[in-house]
Every structure is written in structure tokens, then in C-alpha cells.
Design a protein around this motif. Structure first.
Motif, mmCIF file in Angstrom:
data_model
loop_
_atom_site.group_PDB
_atom_site.id
_atom_site.type_symbol
_atom_site.label_atom_id
_atom_site.label_comp_id
_atom_site.label_asym_id
_atom_site.label_seq_id
_atom_site.Cartn_x
_atom_site.Cartn_y
_atom_site.Cartn_z
ATOM 1 N N LYS A 49 0.922 -0.764 -0.018
ATOM 2 C CA LYS A 49 0.009 0.346 -0.030
ATOM 3 C C LYS A 49 0.731 0.915 -0.511
ATOM 4 O O LYS A 49 1.826 0.938 0.422
ATOM 5 C CB LYS A 49 -0.911 0.054 1.592
ATOM 6 N N ASP A 50 -0.008 2.195 -0.910
ATOM 7 C CA ASP A 50 0.847 3.437 -0.184
ATOM 8 C C ASP A 50 0.904 4.198 0.438
ATOM 9 O O ASP A 50 -0.176 4.294 1.221
ATOM 10 C CB ASP A 50 1.017 4.189 -2.014
ATOM 11 N N THR A 52 1.001 7.297 1.105
ATOM 12 C CA THR A 52 -0.705 8.814 1.446
ATOM 13 C C THR A 52 -1.735 8.301 1.592
ATOM 14 O O THR A 52 -2.732 8.689 1.583
ATOM 15 C CB THR A 52 0.367 9.434 0.187
ATOM 16 N N GLU A 53 -2.122 7.318 0.937
ATOM 17 C CA GLU A 53 -3.239 6.387 0.567
ATOM 18 C C GLU A 53 -3.808 5.940 2.233
ATOM 19 O O GLU A 53 -4.952 5.642 2.483
ATOM 20 C CB GLU A 53 -3.192 5.521 -0.181
ATOM 21 N N VAL A 54 -3.049 5.969 2.541
ATOM 22 C CA VAL A 54 -3.144 4.515 3.357
ATOM 23 C C VAL A 54 -3.609 5.963 4.409
ATOM 24 O O VAL A 54 -4.631 6.224 5.876
ATOM 25 C CB VAL A 54 -2.070 4.012 4.727
ATOM 26 N N ALA A 56 -4.346 9.355 3.357
ATOM 27 C CA ALA A 56 -5.889 10.197 3.647
ATOM 28 C C ALA A 56 -7.107 9.268 4.230
ATOM 29 O O ALA A 56 -8.003 9.593 4.851
ATOM 30 C CB ALA A 56 -6.167 9.372 2.286
ATOM 31 N N CYS A 57 -7.482 7.306 4.016
ATOM 32 C CA CYS A 57 -8.520 6.842 3.844
ATOM 33 C C CYS A 57 -8.170 7.254 5.624
ATOM 34 O O CYS A 57 -9.554 7.195 6.070
ATOM 35 C CB CYS A 57 -7.882 5.222 3.709
ATOM 36 N N GLU A 60 -10.699 10.014 6.575
ATOM 37 C CA GLU A 60 -11.756 10.090 6.152
ATOM 38 C C GLU A 60 -12.410 9.518 7.333
ATOM 39 O O GLU A 60 -13.482 9.707 8.125
ATOM 40 C CB GLU A 60 -11.874 9.220 5.343
#
Length: 112
Positions: A49-50, A52-54, A56-57, A60
Motif C-alpha cells: 500500500k502507498d 499517503t493513501e493509507v 488519507a483513508c 476520512e
């Protein structure tokens, strides 16, 4: 948290996929206790996993969590509501008085 911090430090340092040894080195540099189980758990969760995506999730998900500061609503008589603003005004006046009494120059004056 320290394992996550070590992981993020490694990523910020340019290592896009830190290994368990990398995290152990970082934790060892600051004298932190190394917990192999937590390191393995973290690495298994972020594998492939990236970061930055983790993050961002996670943001949220945190946005939907109440963070305190809720207002308590109490039903009261109309006369009681008038007493609340008076109390707030008294507190403001007390704060102003404290400010005037403070000795900003700590007892020293240039012209004494």
C-alpha cells in the motif's frame, strides 16, 4: 505508536517500503524497546500500500469520529436563562482585573 512513527520516519527518509530491520534500527537509535509482534503486524497491514493513501483513508475515518466539545442542552425555566449571561459577564470582568493587577515589569522600573 512508536512502531508507526519509526515506519513514517523511514518513509520520510526515502525508504518507500521499510523492512523490520529498518524499523528495529530506528527504534534502537532512540533506545526504544523493539516489539517484533507489533512490527510484523504493521508491516503486514501496509504491505503493498502507498502510505499517503493509507493516511488519507485514516483521515476520512477520523472525520466521522466525534472529538468532544459537545454541548449539553438542559431544559430550564426562563428566569434561569437570564442568570447565565450575568455569570459570563462577571467572569469577563474578573479576567480584566487580573490583567491590571499583574506586575509586567516584575517589580523593576527604568525610572525609579
Amino acid at each position: 505508536m512508536k512502531v508507526i512513527a519509526a515506519y513514517l520516519l523511514a518513509v520520510l527518509g526515502g525508504n518507500t517500503s521499510p523492512s523490520a530491520d529498518d524499523l528495529k534500527d530506528i527504534l534502537g537509535c532512540v533506545g526504544a524497546e523493539v516489539e517484533n509482534e507489533r512490527i510484523q503486524l504493521l508491516l503486514s497491514e501496509v504491505k503493498g500500500k502507498d502510505i499517503t493513501e493509507v493516511i488519507a483513508c485514516g483521515r476520512e475515518k477520523l472525520a466521522s469520529v466525534p472529538s468532544g466539545g459537545g454541548v449539553a442542552v438542559v431544559a430550564s425555566a426562563p428566569g434561569a436563562a437570564a442568570a447565565v449571561p450575568a455569570t459570563a459577564e462577571t467572569k469577563k470582568e474578573e479576567k480584566v482585573e487580573e490583567k491590571e493587577e499583574s506586575d509586567d515589569d516584575m517589580g523593576f522600573s527604568l525610572f525609579d
